[in-house]
Design a protein around this motif. Structure first.
Motif, mmCIF file in Angstrom:
data_model
loop_
_atom_site.group_PDB
_atom_site.id
_atom_site.type_symbol
_atom_site.label_atom_id
_atom_site.label_comp_id
_atom_site.label_asym_id
_atom_site.label_seq_id
_atom_site.Cartn_x
_atom_site.Cartn_y
_atom_site.Cartn_z
ATOM 1 N N GLU A 78 0.681 -1.158 0.208
ATOM 2 C CA GLU A 78 0.322 -0.356 0.342
ATOM 3 C C GLU A 78 0.814 1.286 0.360
ATOM 4 O O GLU A 78 2.173 1.423 1.092
ATOM 5 C CB GLU A 78 -1.140 0.341 1.253
ATOM 6 C CG GLU A 78 -2.475 1.137 0.748
ATOM 7 C CD GLU A 78 -1.946 2.625 1.026
ATOM 8 O OE1 GLU A 78 -2.213 2.941 0.367
ATOM 9 O OE2 GLU A 78 -1.391 3.029 1.538
ATOM 10 N N LYS A 93 -7.154 3.784 -7.268
ATOM 11 C CA LYS A 93 -7.862 3.369 -5.318
ATOM 12 C C LYS A 93 -8.897 2.071 -4.823
ATOM 13 O O LYS A 93 -9.261 2.436 -6.177
ATOM 14 C CB LYS A 93 -8.834 4.443 -4.661
ATOM 15 C CG LYS A 93 -8.634 4.409 -3.188
ATOM 16 C CD LYS A 93 -9.469 5.617 -2.506
ATOM 17 C CE LYS A 93 -10.197 5.457 -1.326
ATOM 18 N NZ LYS A 93 -11.095 6.790 -0.459
ATOM 19 N N GLY A 105 -6.747 1.345 -0.506
ATOM 20 C CA GLY A 105 -5.565 2.244 -0.613
ATOM 21 C C GLY A 105 -5.242 2.042 -2.096
ATOM 22 O O GLY A 105 -5.751 2.293 -2.890
ATOM 23 N N TRP A 106 -4.009 2.268 -1.970
ATOM 24 C CA TRP A 106 -2.846 2.628 -4.030
ATOM 25 C C TRP A 106 -2.194 1.536 -3.785
ATOM 26 O O TRP A 106 -1.213 1.427 -2.840
ATOM 27 C CB TRP A 106 -2.634 3.603 -3.842
ATOM 28 C CG TRP A 106 -3.391 4.691 -4.428
ATOM 29 C CD1 TRP A 106 -3.824 5.101 -5.939
ATOM 30 C CD2 TRP A 106 -4.233 5.389 -3.976
ATOM 31 N NE1 TRP A 106 -5.014 5.432 -5.260
ATOM 32 C CE2 TRP A 106 -5.172 6.098 -4.838
ATOM 33 C CE3 TRP A 106 -4.503 5.755 -2.197
ATOM 34 C CZ2 TRP A 106 -6.224 7.062 -4.292
ATOM 35 C CZ3 TRP A 106 -5.814 6.585 -1.533
ATOM 36 C CH2 TRP A 106 -6.344 7.017 -2.463
ATOM 37 N N PHE A 107 -1.677 0.170 -4.422
ATOM 38 C CA PHE A 107 -0.963 -0.586 -4.611
ATOM 39 C C PHE A 107 0.007 -0.869 -5.108
ATOM 40 O O PHE A 107 -0.237 -0.821 -6.568
ATOM 41 C CB PHE A 107 -2.218 -1.952 -4.234
ATOM 42 C CG PHE A 107 -3.042 -1.920 -3.418
ATOM 43 C CD1 PHE A 107 -3.059 -2.454 -1.950
ATOM 44 C CD2 PHE A 107 -4.022 -1.305 -3.714
ATOM 45 C CE1 PHE A 107 -3.129 -2.572 -1.158
ATOM 46 C CE2 PHE A 107 -5.403 -1.364 -2.008
ATOM 47 C CZ PHE A 107 -4.591 -1.924 -0.838
#
Length: 330
Positions: A78, A93, A105-107
């Motif tokens: 993340e 997101k 979140g952002w992965f």
């Protein structure tokens, strides 16, 4: 009350008679935990460089994978909390289940390396400086090794790397296994050898699969409960050492007051295992009040207990504590 009296005795040892105790114990290596995050955003080349210049013997990149299978240095996959991914890629997101926990979140695995390189790192903790936010790229593992080898030449002493495989089971299930890629990068840099300045660490069981494939030293990370002798013997079958949470070596009660040390270091050493403790930090929110605001006492206590390595966010504090004379008993 008895525990507090014993802690007072420990403090007396450190402040008055530590010189003889410490001189009889080998100097622990200093590991720049995520670089030098007490001074620069974590997992940046600037932070790794600063850690080495401040006295770290090893710099620690946590490794996750991009969508196209490149290993990058982030503490977890993340990346929204440590980069500007939310601003640059608001449509990425997602909510995912990582090691049994639902995380939004952002992965990293949703971004190509080219996209990752458009991001800039930022400090994750509110109480640390944000003056450097937006200035540094996210480095690849290859770039971290290149820097370590460059620092070795510049500083005239070995600077190694201490990578951790983050969420290896998750990435394997996603078709992006970390282990072979990690070894491939080390191969390219000539560091996949028993004598290379490299440790590989993991909380998971993937070190068992790594053991037959490399002679690099492996460290089994530990937290939670103190391992039994049998558990240590099992670890010895596939690893060269343990990386316990510092509280497994020096416990503390809920308010942070320290209790007497455990025998974990002695038991691990009796089996031939190295002991590298994590993570020492200088700020009051992390430093036990038993040290009365002086992080030097913490480093010297772990040194006196015989640990072989110390992860720290403040390599400068570690170097000052470990490389300067301890107080005289006279």
């Amino acid at each position: 009350m008895l525990g507090r009296l014993k802690v007072a005795g420990i403090a007396t040892l450190l402040c008055v008679g530590a010189a003889a105790t410490m001189s009889a114990v080998s100097m622990p290596i200093i590991i720049g935990h995520r670089g030098a995050p007490g001074h620069r955003p974590e997992h940046t080349l600037a932070g790794y460089r600063l850690a080495g210049e401040m006295g770290a013997d090893y710099i620690e990149p946590d490794l996750v994978s991009t969508k196209d299978g490149v290993l990058i240095a982030r503490h977890e996959n993340e990346i929204g909390s440590t980069t500007d991914a939310a601003t640059r890629f608001p449509d990425r997101k997602r909510t995912k289940t990582i090691d049994g926990s639902s995380i939004t979140g952002w992965f990293s695995e949703d971004f190509t390396l080219a996209e990752i390189k458009t991001l800039r790192a930022r400090e994750r903790l509110d109480f640390r400086s944000h003056a450097w936010d937006g200035q540094f790229e996210v480095p690849t593992f290859d770039e971290v090794i290149e820097l370590a080898q460059q620092l070795t030449k510049e500083l005239g002493r070995p600077i190694g790397v201490y990578p951790e495989t983050k969420h290896p089971t998750y990435f394997r299930n996603a078709g992006l296994p970390l282990e072979d890629r990690l070894l491939a990068v080390l191969d390219r840099r000539g560091w996949n050898t028993a004598t290379a300045p490299v440790f590989i660490q993991s909380f998971e069981t993937n070190l068992r699969e790594l053991r037959p494939t490399t002679k690099i030293r492996l460290i089994q990370l530990l937290e939670g409960k103190i391992p039994t002798d049998q558990e240590l013997r099992t670890i010895k079958s596939h690893a060269d050492g343990i990386g316990p949470n510092a509280r497994l070596v020096i416990p503390a009660i809920a308010d942070g007051t320290l209790l007497p040390p455990t025998d974990l270091v002695a038991r691990a050493h009796a089996l031939g295992l190295l002991v590298h403790v994590w993570t020492l930090r200088s700020e009051p929110v992390f430093l036990s009040k038993s040290y009365h605001g002086d992080p030097t006492l913490e480093y010297r206590q772990f040194h006196a207990l015989g640990v072989d390595g110390i992860f720290t966010d403040f390599a400068d504090a570690a170097a000052r504590a470990l490389n300067s004379p301890a107080p005289s008993s006279r």
